[in-house]
Design a protein around this motif. Sequence first.
Motif, PDB file in Angstrom:
ATOM      1  N   LEU A  47      30.922  43.323-124.107  1.00 59.29           N
ATOM      2  CA  LEU A  47      32.333  43.219-124.498  1.00 59.29           C
ATOM      3  C   LEU A  47      33.064  44.444-123.957  1.00 59.29           C
ATOM      4  O   LEU A  47      32.607  45.572-124.130  1.00 59.29           O
ATOM      5  N   VAL A  95      37.392  38.468-128.238  1.00 63.12           N
ATOM      6  CA  VAL A  95      37.257  37.556-129.377  1.00 63.12           C
ATOM      7  C   VAL A  95      37.463  36.116-128.909  1.00 63.12           C
ATOM      8  O   VAL A  95      36.630  35.243-129.173  1.00 63.12           O
ATOM      9  N   ALA A 108      28.542  46.140-127.451  1.00 64.82           N
ATOM     10  CA  ALA A 108      29.897  46.714-127.557  1.00 64.82           C
ATOM     11  C   ALA A 108      29.703  48.222-127.569  1.00 64.82           C
ATOM     12  O   ALA A 108      29.440  48.827-128.613  1.00 64.82           O
ATOM     13  N   ASN A 111      32.736  52.681-128.731  1.00 57.72           N
ATOM     14  CA  ASN A 111      33.932  52.436-129.578  1.00 57.72           C
ATOM     15  C   ASN A 111      34.727  51.200-129.175  1.00 57.72           C
ATOM     16  O   ASN A 111      35.860  51.030-129.645  1.00 57.72           O
ATOM     17  N   THR A 112      34.162  50.369-128.314  1.00 60.03           N
ATOM     18  CA  THR A 112      34.944  49.234-127.809  1.00 60.03           C
ATOM     19  C   THR A 112      35.421  48.334-128.939  1.00 60.03           C
ATOM     20  O   THR A 112      36.536  47.794-128.894  1.00 60.03           O
ATOM     21  N   VAL A 113      34.606  48.203-129.987  1.00 57.64           N
ATOM     22  CA  VAL A 113      35.004  47.319-131.084  1.00 57.64           C
ATOM     23  C   VAL A 113      36.261  47.848-131.793  1.00 57.64           C
ATOM     24  O   VAL A 113      37.044  47.080-132.356  1.00 57.64           O
ATOM     25  N   GLN A 122      38.505  42.438-135.876  1.00 59.11           N
ATOM     26  CA  GLN A 122      37.124  42.920-135.791  1.00 59.11           C
ATOM     27  C   GLN A 122      36.176  41.908-136.455  1.00 59.11           C
ATOM     28  O   GLN A 122      35.094  41.623-135.942  1.00 59.11           O
ATOM     29  N   CYS A 125      35.682  39.056-134.188  1.00 59.97           N
ATOM     30  CA  CYS A 125      34.778  39.429-133.097  1.00 59.97           C
ATOM     31  C   CYS A 125      33.323  39.281-133.542  1.00 59.97           C
ATOM     32  O   CYS A 125      32.498  38.703-132.832  1.00 59.97           O
ATOM     33  N   PHE A 126      33.000  39.799-134.728  1.00 58.57           N
ATOM     34  CA  PHE A 126      31.622  39.656-135.226  1.00 58.57           C
ATOM     35  C   PHE A 126      31.252  38.173-135.343  1.00 58.57           C
ATOM     36  O   PHE A 126      30.127  37.775-135.014  1.00 58.57           O
ATOM     37  N   VAL A 141      26.042  47.753-131.279  1.00 58.25           N
ATOM     38  CA  VAL A 141      27.375  48.359-131.393  1.00 58.25           C
ATOM     39  C   VAL A 141      27.228  49.881-131.370  1.00 58.25           C
ATOM     40  O   VAL A 141      26.484  50.446-132.185  1.00 58.25           O
ATOM     41  N   LEU A 218      31.379  48.315-140.817  1.00 57.95           N
ATOM     42  CA  LEU A 218      30.860  47.441-139.752  1.00 57.95           C
ATOM     43  C   LEU A 218      29.748  46.550-140.307  1.00 57.95           C
ATOM     44  O   LEU A 218      29.668  45.361-139.988  1.00 57.95           O
TER      45      LEU A 218
END
Length: 255
Positions: A47, A95, A108, A111-113, A122, A125-126, A141, A218
């Motif tokens: 990602l 996403v 990811a 820190n991309t998330v 977020q 995305c998960f 991650v 997270l």
Amino acid sequence: MEGYTSSSYGDGFADIYDRWYGSLSDPDAIIATLTDLVGRGASVLELGVGTGRLALPLAAAGFTVTGVDSSAAMLDRCRAGDTASILRLIEGDMVDDLPDERFDVVLAAYNTVFNLLDTARQQACFAAVADRLNDNGRFVVEAFVPDELPTEISAAGEIIDDGDRIRVREITATSVTLSVSRHDPTQRIAEGQFIELSETGGVRLRPWMIHYCSPDELDALAVAAGLVLEARYAGFDLGTFGAESTRHVSIYRRA
Ligand SMILES: C[S@@+](CC[C@H](N)C(=O)[O-])C[C@H]1O[C@@H](n2cnc3c(N)ncnc32)[C@H](O)[C@@H]1O
């Protein structure tokens, strides 16, 4: 930040990303970690693939790598470095535009998330990642650990440090690059601009914006998406994660 979109960061940083951030982490450590987890040759979806800082060494090491990024400028850089055409690249959102396939690893990194600017995105995305993991697949991650008290408050209750910063990034005889940023701990938003002032090029702005969260938060996103934390390390060198850790690498799998 008014006018900021999912491609603003990539479009603003593509030309200097590798020079500023190219040696952030050791690709060999990531290759070793993923090899232990799923074996060489496994399929990896990255990602926010960016310039291919990690995707290119992973593909060269034998992984089958697909990279998604919302910034055309980042993907142009990535393609330029992919001289042997070993990557599959998709321009789109991490996403909404993930390929309808399953992968051994979704990655990811760095820190991309946090580039997804609220908890709902977020969480989405998960969920999108969970739908794309093979039965034995992992979501890896990498992110920073936010400070407990990012804003300094005096005994009288005044805000001493409101999180606003101006710093110098680079100075040459004909240019200066300033980093201007601010931080809203109530919204968990940090945002800024690198401002390059130069005699020859005028003014160049590079905007960035993140919505950060803690490792525990997270984990909660993962659980809501049907995933569970398998392991957490202080980095891709698999050091022990603890109270002093400033970064983490978290590995999730199906619950
Ligand atoms: C911090 S860079 C990381 C790049 C690369 N993964 C690395 O580790 O060097 C984050 C990347 O995510 C991309 N990005 C930001 N928001 C995105 C989104 N909503 N969907 C897809 N890519 C996004 C940016 O364009 C940028 O290339």
